[in-house]
Design a protein around this motif. Structure first.
Motif, PDB file in Angstrom:
ATOM      1  N   ASN A 197      -2.378  10.203 -15.648  1.00 33.18           N
ATOM      2  CA  ASN A 197      -1.995  11.612 -15.570  1.00 33.18           C
ATOM      3  C   ASN A 197      -2.558  12.287 -14.310  1.00 33.18           C
ATOM      4  O   ASN A 197      -3.226  13.323 -14.370  1.00 33.18           O
ATOM      5  N   CYS A 198      -2.290  11.656 -13.160  1.00 32.14           N
ATOM      6  CA  CYS A 198      -2.757  12.211 -11.891  1.00 32.14           C
ATOM      7  C   CYS A 198      -1.750  11.851 -10.804  1.00 32.14           C
ATOM      8  O   CYS A 198      -0.926  10.954 -10.988  1.00 32.14           O
ATOM      9  N   PRO A 199      -1.798  12.525  -9.650  1.00 29.48           N
ATOM     10  CA  PRO A 199      -0.846  12.222  -8.567  1.00 29.48           C
ATOM     11  C   PRO A 199      -1.021  10.799  -8.044  1.00 29.48           C
ATOM     12  O   PRO A 199      -2.125  10.236  -8.092  1.00 29.48           O
ATOM     13  N   ILE A 200       0.058  10.248  -7.511  1.00 35.11           N
ATOM     14  CA  ILE A 200       0.011   8.885  -7.000  1.00 35.11           C
ATOM     15  C   ILE A 200      -0.965   8.775  -5.832  1.00 35.11           C
ATOM     16  O   ILE A 200      -1.616   7.735  -5.649  1.00 35.11           O
ATOM     17  N   GLY A 201      -1.118   9.842  -5.053  1.00 32.14           N
ATOM     18  CA  GLY A 201      -2.084   9.829  -3.959  1.00 32.14           C
ATOM     19  C   GLY A 201      -3.505   9.671  -4.462  1.00 32.14           C
ATOM     20  O   GLY A 201      -4.328   8.991  -3.827  1.00 32.14           O
ATOM     21  N   THR A 202      -3.784  10.277  -5.602  1.00 27.82           N
ATOM     22  CA  THR A 202      -5.112  10.133  -6.212  1.00 27.82           C
ATOM     23  C   THR A 202      -5.340   8.695  -6.663  1.00 27.82           C
ATOM     24  O   THR A 202      -6.436   8.144  -6.503  1.00 27.82           O
ATOM     25  N   VAL A 203      -4.287   8.080  -7.213  1.00 27.29           N
ATOM     26  CA  VAL A 203      -4.390   6.683  -7.646  1.00 27.29           C
ATOM     27  C   VAL A 203      -4.703   5.785  -6.448  1.00 27.29           C
ATOM     28  O   VAL A 203      -5.598   4.934  -6.507  1.00 27.29           O
ATOM     29  N   ARG A 204      -3.962   5.965  -5.364  1.00 29.31           N
ATOM     30  CA  ARG A 204      -4.188   5.157  -4.161  1.00 29.31           C
ATOM     31  C   ARG A 204      -5.618   5.334  -3.646  1.00 29.31           C
ATOM     32  O   ARG A 204      -6.279   4.375  -3.240  1.00 29.31           O
ATOM     33  N   SER A 205      -6.091   6.564  -3.663  1.00 28.08           N
ATOM     34  CA  SER A 205      -7.448   6.853  -3.196  1.00 28.08           C
ATOM     35  C   SER A 205      -8.486   6.169  -4.078  1.00 28.08           C
ATOM     36  O   SER A 205      -9.448   5.574  -3.580  1.00 28.08           O
ATOM     37  N   ARG A 206      -8.289   6.246  -5.396  1.00 30.48           N
ATOM     38  CA  ARG A 206      -9.243   5.641  -6.321  1.00 30.48           C
ATOM     39  C   ARG A 206      -9.295   4.125  -6.166  1.00 30.48           C
ATOM     40  O   ARG A 206     -10.369   3.526  -6.170  1.00 30.48           O
ATOM     41  N   ILE A 207      -8.115   3.511  -6.025  1.00 32.97           N
ATOM     42  CA  ILE A 207      -8.076   2.049  -5.880  1.00 32.97           C
ATOM     43  C   ILE A 207      -8.697   1.639  -4.549  1.00 32.97           C
ATOM     44  O   ILE A 207      -9.446   0.650  -4.481  1.00 32.97           O
ATOM     45  N   PHE A 208      -8.417   2.381  -3.479  1.00 29.28           N
ATOM     46  CA  PHE A 208      -9.011   2.087  -2.175  1.00 29.28           C
ATOM     47  C   PHE A 208     -10.532   2.180  -2.247  1.00 29.28           C
ATOM     48  O   PHE A 208     -11.245   1.288  -1.763  1.00 29.28           O
ATOM     49  N   ARG A 209     -11.036   3.256  -2.855  1.00 31.19           N
ATOM     50  CA  ARG A 209     -12.482   3.447  -2.962  1.00 31.19           C
ATOM     51  C   ARG A 209     -13.113   2.359  -3.825  1.00 31.19           C
ATOM     52  O   ARG A 209     -14.213   1.871  -3.519  1.00 31.19           O
ATOM     53  N   ALA A 210     -12.429   1.962  -4.885  1.00 28.55           N
ATOM     54  CA  ALA A 210     -12.950   0.907  -5.753  1.00 28.55           C
ATOM     55  C   ALA A 210     -13.032  -0.419  -5.003  1.00 28.55           C
ATOM     56  O   ALA A 210     -14.040  -1.130  -5.074  1.00 28.55           O
ATOM     57  N   ARG A 211     -11.973  -0.750  -4.275  1.00 24.86           N
ATOM     58  CA  ARG A 211     -11.959  -1.999  -3.502  1.00 24.86           C
ATOM     59  C   ARG A 211     -13.048  -1.999  -2.438  1.00 24.86           C
ATOM     60  O   ARG A 211     -13.700  -3.026  -2.202  1.00 24.86           O
ATOM     61  N   GLU A 212     -13.229  -0.858  -1.771  1.00 25.56           N
ATOM     62  CA  GLU A 212     -14.265  -0.752  -0.742  1.00 25.56           C
ATOM     63  C   GLU A 212     -15.656  -0.961  -1.349  1.00 25.56           C
ATOM     64  O   GLU A 212     -16.498  -1.653  -0.768  1.00 25.56           O
ATOM     65  N   ALA A 213     -15.888  -0.343  -2.502  1.00 28.44           N
ATOM     66  CA  ALA A 213     -17.196  -0.465  -3.153  1.00 28.44           C
ATOM     67  C   ALA A 213     -17.458  -1.904  -3.589  1.00 28.44           C
ATOM     68  O   ALA A 213     -18.570  -2.426  -3.422  1.00 28.44           O
ATOM     69  N   ILE A 214     -16.437  -2.554  -4.145  1.00 31.76           N
ATOM     70  CA  ILE A 214     -16.592  -3.945  -4.580  1.00 31.76           C
ATOM     71  C   ILE A 214     -16.807  -4.852  -3.371  1.00 31.76           C
ATOM     72  O   ILE A 214     -17.668  -5.740  -3.378  1.00 31.76           O
ATOM     73  N   SER A 215     -16.027  -4.634  -2.316  1.00 33.47           N
ATOM     74  CA  SER A 215     -16.140  -5.443  -1.103  1.00 33.47           C
ATOM     75  C   SER A 215     -17.534  -5.324  -0.485  1.00 33.47           C
ATOM     76  O   SER A 215     -18.099  -6.315  -0.012  1.00 33.47           O
TER      77      SER A 215
END
Length: 209
Positions: A176-194
């Motif tokens: 229940n959020c904008p697609i831009g927010t989803v992209r941002s969250r996934i990018f930030r998650a990948r960066e943190a894991i990396s």
């Protein structure tokens, strides 16, 4: 001359929903069979007690059945169903006063060995020697720890993308959020894991097996 209707297996989810609403119980049973395993896996990543997973999944389908007349096909059926499953699991956890945030490592101990969550480890251990097995397990543990350390909204977004395989649009609907927010969250998650895994990978690449 008209050709006979196509077999049930070719029917879309929306057709099965419409048949269920019209009173065809078997149509809903087909939907349950199609999505039961995926719903149980989703719930299994939220609930500590594996004994509760089946009960919550059953409650999810009961709620979905009761609300089926409200489904209009504006979203994918399984996205709609996932939202019900997440809400049902959260309610069960609140009722039990349990923490809904479960570590990936704890979940790995209670899920099937062929579950998608073990895909990384399976890939890393394709050339198995005692050293490579140990290295793969250490890297997988590092990934799990990095996932666990993520804020809840980042962890949910990257799990739905990388493990469940949902599209950005579907995740946006589910969260229940904008697609831009989803992209941002996934990018930030990948960066943190990396950031957590990269030093370990660099150390491993310097070794000779």
């Amino acid at each position: 001359m008209t050709r006979p209707s196509a077999p049930l297996i070719t029917e879309t989810d929306l057709m099965l929903v419409e048949r269920t609403v019209a009173g065809d119980q078997k149509a809903f049973e087909l939907l349950v069979l199609k999505y039961q395993s995926r719903i149980q896996r989703l719930i299994g990543r939220m609930v500590r007690d594996v004994d509760l997973v089946e009960d919550i999944a059953q409650e999810t389908f009961i709620r979905a059945y009761r609300a089926l007349a409200q489904f209009r096909g504006e979203a994918q059926f399984y996205t709609w169903l996932y939202r019900i499953a997440v809400n049902t699991a959260k309610k069960a956890l609140v009722d039990l006063r349990r923490d809904p945030l479960v570590s990936e490592s704890a979940l790995r101990g209670g899920t099937d060995e062929e579950d998608e969550t073990s895909a990384l480890e399976n890939e890393l251990t394709s050339s198995e020697t005692p050293e490579t097995v140990l290295a793969a397990k250490e890297i997988a543990a590092c990934v799990n720890a990095a996932m666990e350390a993520l804020p809840a909204e980042l962890r949910q977004a990257v799990t739905l993308r990388e493990i469940e395989g949902l599209s950005y649009e579907e995740i946006a609907e589910l969260m229940n959020c904008p697609i831009g927010t989803v992209r941002s969250r996934i990018f930030r998650a990948r960066e943190a894991i990396s950031a957590k895994v990269k030093p370990m990978l660099e150390n491993q690449s310097g070794k000779r097996w």
